[in-house]
Scaffold this active site. Structure first.
Site, PDB file in Angstrom:
ATOM      1  N   GLU A 259       0.836  -1.192   0.000  1.00  0.00           N
ATOM      2  CA  GLU A 259       0.000   0.000   0.000  1.00  0.00           C
ATOM      3  C   GLU A 259       0.874   1.247   0.000  1.00  0.00           C
ATOM      4  O   GLU A 259       1.971   1.245   0.566  1.00  0.00           O
ATOM      5  CB  GLU A 259      -0.926   0.002   1.224  1.00  0.00           C
ATOM      6  CG  GLU A 259      -1.888  -1.181   1.266  1.00  0.00           C
ATOM      7  CD  GLU A 259      -2.801  -1.143   2.489  1.00  0.00           C
ATOM      8  OE1 GLU A 259      -2.662  -0.218   3.316  1.00  0.00           O
ATOM      9  OE2 GLU A 259      -3.649  -2.050   2.614  1.00  0.00           O
ATOM     10  N   HIS A 282      -7.995   1.087   2.234  1.00  0.00           N
ATOM     11  CA  HIS A 282      -7.762   0.772   3.655  1.00  0.00           C
ATOM     12  C   HIS A 282      -8.540   1.722   4.568  1.00  0.00           C
ATOM     13  O   HIS A 282      -7.998   2.349   5.475  1.00  0.00           O
ATOM     14  CB  HIS A 282      -6.260   0.845   3.979  1.00  0.00           C
ATOM     15  CG  HIS A 282      -5.881   0.012   5.161  1.00  0.00           C
ATOM     16  ND1 HIS A 282      -4.668  -0.618   5.271  1.00  0.00           N
ATOM     17  CD2 HIS A 282      -6.552  -0.308   6.308  1.00  0.00           C
ATOM     18  CE1 HIS A 282      -4.593  -1.269   6.425  1.00  0.00           C
ATOM     19  NE2 HIS A 282      -5.733  -1.088   7.063  1.00  0.00           N
TER      20      HIS A 282
END
Length: 401
Positions: A259, A282
Site C-alpha cells: 500500500e 484501507h
C-alpha cells in the site's frame, strides 16, 4: 518537555489529550521509513502511528528513551513487540474503537455485491443503460461465511443475521456462537457452503497467504469474497483469476499486500478496472466517529501510563493499575525480567533506606514482570539507584504524585 511524535494523521483529539497532560505533540502526516524514523525519534518519549510505519528492532534500539508506542488502529504487527518488551517500551492499541465502522462497511459491500451495484454503476458511467435483474439477489436467505470470529466477526454476525442472512463461521479457537450462527469445523467447510465469504483474521504471520487459488476454487461458483482484514492474507493474482474466469461473481478488497505510504501516492492492482470489484484504500475503520474514538482512547492510555504507570490494555506488558492514596508521594514503575526473587530484592532495598511503601502491585507475563510501588515518604534516591542497577531491571520510572 515530554514529547510525542504522531505519524499518519491520527485524529486531532489525540493532541487535545496529550496537551492536557503536559505532553508536547509533533506531527508528520505520512509514514516514515526506518532511517527517517530513527532520526525523527531523537528526543521523543512517545510514538503514535497507524498501520503504514514499521517500527523495527533497529528503530527501537536506536531510541531507548522511548517510553511507549501507541498504535492508533487495531493491529500491532507493524511493531516489533519482542524488541519493545525487551527494552521496556509499553505498546497500546485500539482493539475495539473501529469495530462498528468495519462491520458497517462489510454490510454495505455485501448488499452492493449481491445487487451487482458496482457493475450497474460502472456501466451507467459509461453511458450504458442496463436495467436487468440478472445475477442480482436479496441478501435475505443467503449464507454468509465469516473467517475469524473475533470482535469484528461477531458483530458482523449479529447485524447480518438481523438482515436475514444465515451465518456460519470458522475460527482457529473455540468461540461462542451468537444468535443462530453456526461454528464450522474447518475453513474449507465454510468456503464450500457460503454464498459470501468475509475475512476478519488478525495480523499474525501464520495467516499469510491464507487465501490462494486452492481456497478460491473451494468456494461456490458465483460466490462473493470480502477482505477487510490484512492485505498479506490474500494472493491478489489468484483472486483476479477467479474473478476473470467467472468462478467468483464479485469481490470487495480494502487492504492490499503493498500500500502507498501517504495520500496521493500512486496505487496499482491487478483488480483495478474490474467492474465487479469494490476497491477501497484501507478505510475499514476510517469513519470520523471511529477515528475520534481511537485518537482519544490511545492517547488516554499513553497519558495514564505517563501519569500513573497504568498499563491497562497494553499488548506487551502485564496489565496493572494502582489507585494512589492521599498519602502516596512517589510512584515507582519497574519493568524487569521475570525471575524469582526480584520483588523481595526490591522491597529489601527500600526497607534498608527506611522508605515507607504505601501500596504495591506486581504482574507478570511470560518473561516480563512489572511492579508499581507507591512510596509515602521522601524519595529514597539511594534505593532507586540500586534497583535501577539490578541485573534484572529493564526500566525504572519515577513519578511524583
Amino acid at each position: 518537555m515530554t514529547r510525542a511524535l504522531l505519524l499518519e494523521n491520527p485524529h486531532k483529539t489525540a493532541d487535545e489529550v496529550f496537551v492536557k497532560n503536559g505532553i508536547e505533540v509533533v506531527r508528520n502526516p505520512g509514514a516514515l521509513d526506518e532511517a527517517e524514523l530513527i532520526h525523527a525519534l531523537q528526543g521523543v518519549d512517545y510514538l503514535g502511528l497507524r498501520s503504514k510505519t514499521s517500527v523495527t528492532r533497529e528503530v527501537l534500539e536506536a531510541n531507548p528513551q522511548l517510553k511507549a508506542i501507541g498504535a492508533f488502529c487495531i493491529g500491532t504487527n507493524q511493531i516489533d513487540l519482542e524488541a519493545a518488551t525487551e527494552l521496556g517500551i509499553c505498546v497500546f492499541n485500539a482493539p475495539y474503537s473501529n469495530t462498528r465502522s468495519v462491520v458497517e462497511l462489510a454490510i454495505g459491500e455485501i448488499i452492493d455485491l449481491c445487487r451487482r451495484v458496482t457493475v450497474k454503476n460502472s456501466r451507467l458511467h459509461r453511458g450504458i443503460w442496463d436495467k436487468s435483474a440478472d445475477g442480482a439477489h436479496e441478501v435475505r436467505g443467503r449464507t454468509l461465511g465469516i473467517i475469524g470470529y473475533g470482535n469484528i466477526g461477531t458483530q458482523l454476525s449479529v447485524l447480518a443475521e438481523a438482515m436475514g442472512l444465515n451465518v456460519i463461521f470458522y475460527d482457529v479457537a473455540e468461540r461462542l456462537a451468537l444468535g443462530n450462527a453456526t461454528q464450522m469445523p474447518t475453513m474449507e467447510s465454510v468456503l464450500r457452503e457460503a454464498d459470501i465469504v468475509s475475512v476478519h483474521v488478525d495480523g499474525q504471520l501464520v495467516n499469510a497467504n491464507l487465501f490462494g487459488a486452492r481456497e478460491f476454487a473451494m468456494m461456490k461458483p458465483g460466490a462473493l469474497f470480502i477482505n477487510l482484514s490484512r492485505g498479506f492474507i490474500v494472493d491478489i493474482d489468484a483472486l483476479h483469476d477467479a474473478l476473470v474466469l467467472g468462478h467468483l461473481a464479485g469481490a470487495a478488497v480494502d487492504v492490499f499486500p503493498e500500500e502507498p505510504n501517504k495520500n496521493g501516492d500512486p496505487f496499482t492492482s491487478p483488480l483495478a478496472k474490474l467492474d465487479n470489484v469494490i476497491l477501497t484504500p484501507h478505510i475499514g475503520g476510517s469513519t470520523e466517529e471511529a477515528q475520534y474514538d481511537i485518537g482519544r482512547f490511545v492517547a488516554s492510555k499513553i497519558a495514564d501510563y505517563e501519569n500513573t504507570g497504568s498499563t491497562d490494555m497494553s499488548v506487551n506488558l502485564p496489565n496493572l493499575q494502582l489507585s494512589a492514596s492521599e498519602e502516596s508521594r512517589y510512584r515507582i514503575a519497574l519493568i524487569h525480567r521475570n525471575t524469582p526473587g526480584v520483588l523481595a530484592t526490591v522491597n529489601n532495598t527500600f526497607a534498608q533506606t527506611g522508605a515507607n511503601i504505601g501500596a504495591q502491585i506486581l504482574g507478570t507475563a511470560g518473561q516480563t514482570g512489572y511492579v508499581l510501588t507507591d512510596i509515602n515518604s521522601e524519595l529514597p534516591v539511594e534505593a532507586i539507584e540500586k534497583i535501577r542497577s539490578m541485573k534484572d531491571t529493564i526500566r525504572l520510572i519515577t513519578t511524583r504524585l
